[in-house]
Write an enzyme that holds these catalytic residues in place. Structure first.
Site, PDB file in Angstrom:
ATOM      1  N   ARG A  47       0.640  -0.889   0.101  1.00 11.22           N
ATOM      2  CA  ARG A  47       0.012  -0.027  -0.100  1.00 11.22           C
ATOM      3  C   ARG A  47       0.948   1.496   0.051  1.00 11.22           C
ATOM      4  O   ARG A  47       0.536   2.355  -0.574  1.00 11.22           O
ATOM      5  CB  ARG A  47      -0.988   0.022   1.123  1.00 11.22           C
ATOM      6  CG  ARG A  47      -2.082  -1.234   0.953  1.00 11.22           C
ATOM      7  CD  ARG A  47      -2.767  -1.304   2.047  1.00 11.22           C
ATOM      8  NE  ARG A  47      -3.865  -2.149   2.208  1.00 11.22           N
ATOM      9  CZ  ARG A  47      -3.841  -3.420   2.081  1.00 11.22           C
ATOM     10  NH1 ARG A  47      -2.974  -4.272   1.987  1.00 11.22           N
ATOM     11  NH2 ARG A  47      -4.963  -4.238   1.951  1.00 11.22           N
ATOM     12  N   ARG A 143      -5.623 -18.142  -9.558  1.00  5.61           N
ATOM     13  CA  ARG A 143      -6.697 -17.431  -8.477  1.00  5.61           C
ATOM     14  C   ARG A 143      -7.988 -16.598  -9.045  1.00  5.61           C
ATOM     15  O   ARG A 143      -7.589 -15.988 -10.126  1.00  5.61           O
ATOM     16  CB  ARG A 143      -5.692 -16.598  -7.533  1.00  5.61           C
ATOM     17  CG  ARG A 143      -4.951 -17.606  -6.766  1.00  5.61           C
ATOM     18  CD  ARG A 143      -4.115 -16.602  -5.592  1.00  5.61           C
ATOM     19  NE  ARG A 143      -4.785 -16.249  -4.622  1.00  5.61           N
ATOM     20  CZ  ARG A 143      -4.064 -15.472  -3.712  1.00  5.61           C
ATOM     21  NH1 ARG A 143      -2.599 -15.375  -3.899  1.00  5.61           N
ATOM     22  NH2 ARG A 143      -4.755 -15.153  -2.720  1.00  5.61           N
ATOM     23  N   SER A 188     -13.011  -9.595   2.465  1.00  4.64           N
ATOM     24  CA  SER A 188     -11.824  -9.583   1.810  1.00  4.64           C
ATOM     25  C   SER A 188     -11.281  -8.088   1.780  1.00  4.64           C
ATOM     26  O   SER A 188     -11.979  -7.216   1.316  1.00  4.64           O
ATOM     27  CB  SER A 188     -11.863 -10.127   0.304  1.00  4.64           C
ATOM     28  OG  SER A 188     -10.734  -9.843  -0.353  1.00  4.64           O
ATOM     29  N   GLN A 190      -8.736  -7.298   0.178  1.00  2.68           N
ATOM     30  CA  GLN A 190      -8.109  -6.948  -1.050  1.00  2.68           C
ATOM     31  C   GLN A 190      -9.451  -6.349  -1.955  1.00  2.68           C
ATOM     32  O   GLN A 190      -9.072  -5.525  -2.567  1.00  2.68           O
ATOM     33  CB  GLN A 190      -7.483  -8.294  -1.802  1.00  2.68           C
ATOM     34  CG  GLN A 190      -6.214  -8.737  -0.951  1.00  2.68           C
ATOM     35  CD  GLN A 190      -5.578 -10.020  -1.555  1.00  2.68           C
ATOM     36  OE1 GLN A 190      -6.412 -10.648  -2.427  1.00  2.68           O
ATOM     37  NE2 GLN A 190      -4.564 -10.343  -1.400  1.00  2.68           N
ATOM     38  N   ASP A 341      -4.184 -15.499   7.286  1.00  9.53           N
ATOM     39  CA  ASP A 341      -2.856 -15.901   6.637  1.00  9.53           C
ATOM     40  C   ASP A 341      -2.293 -16.842   7.939  1.00  9.53           C
ATOM     41  O   ASP A 341      -1.104 -17.637   7.488  1.00  9.53           O
ATOM     42  CB  ASP A 341      -1.922 -14.684   6.536  1.00  9.53           C
ATOM     43  CG  ASP A 341      -2.473 -14.083   5.318  1.00  9.53           C
ATOM     44  OD1 ASP A 341      -3.349 -14.737   4.409  1.00  9.53           O
ATOM     45  OD2 ASP A 341      -2.050 -12.839   5.120  1.00  9.53           O
ATOM     46  N   LYS A 368      -6.435 -19.179  -1.566  1.00 11.53           N
ATOM     47  CA  LYS A 368      -5.106 -18.383  -1.458  1.00 11.53           C
ATOM     48  C   LYS A 368      -4.049 -18.862  -2.409  1.00 11.53           C
ATOM     49  O   LYS A 368      -4.327 -19.423  -3.358  1.00 11.53           O
ATOM     50  CB  LYS A 368      -4.523 -18.598   0.053  1.00 11.53           C
ATOM     51  CG  LYS A 368      -5.501 -18.069   1.204  1.00 11.53           C
ATOM     52  CD  LYS A 368      -5.715 -16.530   1.282  1.00 11.53           C
ATOM     53  CE  LYS A 368      -6.724 -15.800   1.995  1.00 11.53           C
ATOM     54  NZ  LYS A 368      -6.817 -14.511   1.752  1.00 11.53           N
ATOM     55  N   ARG A 416       3.512 -19.810   2.843  1.00 18.09           N
ATOM     56  CA  ARG A 416       3.094 -20.065   4.331  1.00 18.09           C
ATOM     57  C   ARG A 416       3.106 -21.348   4.447  1.00 18.09           C
ATOM     58  O   ARG A 416       3.205 -22.072   5.674  1.00 18.09           O
ATOM     59  CB  ARG A 416       1.893 -19.233   4.584  1.00 18.09           C
ATOM     60  CG  ARG A 416       2.001 -17.971   4.335  1.00 18.09           C
ATOM     61  CD  ARG A 416       0.886 -17.039   4.861  1.00 18.09           C
ATOM     62  NE  ARG A 416       0.828 -15.528   4.670  1.00 18.09           N
ATOM     63  CZ  ARG A 416       1.824 -14.539   4.818  1.00 18.09           C
ATOM     64  NH1 ARG A 416       2.535 -14.804   5.855  1.00 18.09           N
ATOM     65  NH2 ARG A 416       1.443 -13.431   4.311  1.00 18.09           N
TER      66      ARG A 416
HETATM   67  C1  S3P Z   1      -4.479  -9.008   2.039  1.00 20.39           C
HETATM   68  C2  S3P Z   1      -5.625  -9.487   2.534  1.00 20.39           C
HETATM   69  C3  S3P Z   1      -5.930 -10.921   2.605  1.00 20.39           C
HETATM   70  C4  S3P Z   1      -4.616 -11.701   2.892  1.00 20.39           C
HETATM   71  C5  S3P Z   1      -3.537 -11.185   1.934  1.00 20.39           C
HETATM   72  C6  S3P Z   1      -3.104  -9.857   2.320  1.00 20.39           C
HETATM   73  C7  S3P Z   1      -4.201  -7.558   2.087  1.00 20.39           C
HETATM   74  O1  S3P Z   1      -6.402 -11.478   1.514  1.00 20.39           O
HETATM   75  O2  S3P Z   1      -4.975 -13.222   2.855  1.00 20.39           O
HETATM   76  O3  S3P Z   1      -2.251 -11.971   2.518  1.00 20.39           O
HETATM   77  O4  S3P Z   1      -2.966  -7.032   2.106  1.00 20.39           O
HETATM   78  O5  S3P Z   1      -5.191  -6.779   1.624  1.00 20.39           O
HETATM   79  P1  S3P Z   1      -8.158 -11.566   1.069  1.00 20.39           P
HETATM   80  O6  S3P Z   1      -8.517  -9.884   0.891  1.00 20.39           O
HETATM   81  O7  S3P Z   1      -8.229 -12.194   0.123  1.00 20.39           O
HETATM   82  O8  S3P Z   1      -8.429 -11.930   2.610  1.00 20.39           O
END
Ligand code: S3P
Length: 464
Positions: A47, A143, A188, A190, A341, A368, A416
């Site tokens: 970010r 994915r 999520s 993300q 995670d 994942k 992981r």
């Molecule tokens: C993350 C969000 C998570 C996590 C990933 C990092 C992020 O994923 O598993 O390692 O930095 O926003 P999801 O949003 O798919 O849960």
């Protein structure tokens, strides 16, 4: 009792002999001892590079994670027109182009193994009137990207993906992005972040409705860079998170805390190897990331926090972990987003604990870097530990002591999974082999050297 912690020679030394990462064997470890700091938080590092690239002026980033995932984001931001450089002291400097100012890259952007880089950048690019082609490694190309592309299409962006919304994909960003309101169908960060980042270049307010809280680094960092974020809660307690579009983001200093998801490996190693006591300094303690530590405390782990502080808007602390007897617990589904995670390495603790550990609401682990429920189930079984993976749950039947071990675990391009089973091998009767430890470099460069510096015994090779 932090005074008792004595680093063994080399534990805090930056000069450690590099262990080649191919097939690795983790042997029973002696007590783990020492004080270490962990690499920077991966989520925050991605970010910082992206917002730095969208801001006007210079952003300095201290403690950036220099793992492959984040380096791919740095390269992508460069390809999109930002200036991204590392100075000799390890501080990164980003000169941004301003929101809407990214330029069309002249080649495909390859994000390697990183779902976070891909999905967040899809959000950024949905709000830019340029065409970008994006790909990744075999794991990332498998994915699902529609979870991000679908809401981003509502801004006016076009996505052309392989079947099932898979990469490689093309993004034609919206010329005049329209703000949207989007309710997350899956917990999520993300997806939430992709929508908020696309909203940066849309006039008016873009709102994400989040029924279950997820990590909030995007919101915190947007505020840090000068954006307006408003958060309200409805009668069902869902958060309504709004960003006001077209702000002027200003370059800012960012200090990246140690990654709690990386700390999890060292913490669980210390918890399960008898007579261990380690201190982890400067770990991010954002409450939306600390579900694993809550769970470990419920299992009877001996964890203390010291020197709790706030750095660049994120809570940080030093953590001491001593080994103790662990009990199986049920981890509730609503905790999953705060430790999503960490389930693979929790499985290592659960294998040593007394009784069953039941992990609920963990279906997201199937999408994942690998299908982690399947990978953990197979790995535990190979090591003589009984486990049951359901569609949305995982149960590990603990051995109340040292499990048999001796198995070879397929890491399936998943960092992981590799690290979790190397941690398990520190507490098993026979060593545990991971077939391919290379992916560890995506998130935790120096993992083997750091763990060996604390007293682990991880070496190249396979079981005879
Ligand atoms: C993350 C969000 C998570 C996590 C990933 C990092 C992020 O994923 O598993 O390692 O930095 O926003 P999801 O949003 O798919 O849960």
């Amino acid at each position: 009792m932090l005074e008792k912690v004595r680093p063994p020679p080399g534990a805090d030394s930056p000069i450690r002999e590099a262990v080649p990462l191919s097939s690795l064997l983790s042997h029973a470890a002696g007590p783990l001892r020492g004080t270490v700091s962990l690499p920077g938080d991966k989520s925050i590092s991605h970010r910082a590079l992206m917002l730095g690239g969208l801001a006007v002026g210079e952003t300095t980033i201290t403690g950036l994670l220099e793992g492959e995932d984040v380096l791919n984001t740095a390269a992508a931001m460069r390809a999109l027109g930002a200036t991204v450089e590392r100075d000799k002291s390890g501080v990164w400097h980003v000169s941004g182009v301003g929101i809407g100012g990214l330029r069309e890259p002249d080649d495909v952007i390859d994000l390697g193994n990183s779902g976070t880089a891909a999905r967040l950048l899809m959000g950024v690019l949905a709000g830019h009137p340029i065409t970008t082609f994006m790909t990744g490694d075999a794991s990332l190309r498998g994915r699902p990207m529609n979870r991000v592309a679908d809401p981003l299409r509502d801004f006016g962006a076009t996505f052309i993906c392989r079947e099932g919304g898979r990469m490689p994909l093309a993004i034609i960003g919206a010329r005049d992005p329209m703000p949207i309101t989007y309710r997350l169908p899956v917990a999520s960060a993300q997806v939430k972040s992709a929508v908020l980042l696309a909203g940066l270049n849309a006039p008016g307010r873009t709102t994400v409705i989040e029924p279950q809280p997820t990590r909030d680094h995007t919101e915190l960092m947007l505020v840090h860079f000068g954006a307006q974020i408003d958060i309200t809660h409805d009668a069902e307690n869902a958060a309504h998170i709004s960003v006001t579009g077209q702000p002027e983001l200003s370059g800012r200093p960012v200090i990246v805390p140690g990654d709690p998801s990386s700390a999890a490996f060292a913490a669980i190693a210390a918890a399960i190897v008898p007579d261990s006591e380690i201190m982890l300094t400067g770990i991010g303690m954002n409450p939306k990331r600390t579900g694993l530590f809550t769970t470990l405390l419920e299992m009877g782990a001996d964890i203390t926090l010291r020197n709790e502080r706030t750095e660049a808007g994120e809570p940080v602390a030093d953590m001491t972990i001593r080994s103790s007897r662990l009990q199986g617990v049920t981890v509730p589904a609503d905790r999953a987003p705060t430790m999503i995670d960490e389930y693979p390495v929790l499985a290592a603790a659960a294998a040593v604990a007394e009784g069953d550990t039941v992990m609920l609401g963990v279906g997201e682990l199937r999408v994942k870097e690998s299908d982690r429920l399947d990978a953990v189930d197979r790995g535990l079984t190979a090591c003589g530990i009984r486990a049951t993976a359901g569609k949305d749950s995982l149960t590990v039947h603990g051995c109340a002591g040292s499990p048999a071990g001796g198995g070879t675990v397929a890491t399936a391009l998943d960092h992981r999974i590799a690290m979790s089973f190397l941690v398990l091998g520190m507490a098993t009767q026979k060593p545990v082999t991971v077939d391919d430890a290379g992916p560890i470099n995506t998130s935790f460069p120096g993992f083997v050297e750091l763990m060996n510096g604390l007293g682990a015994d991880i070496r190249p090779g396979t079981a005879a």
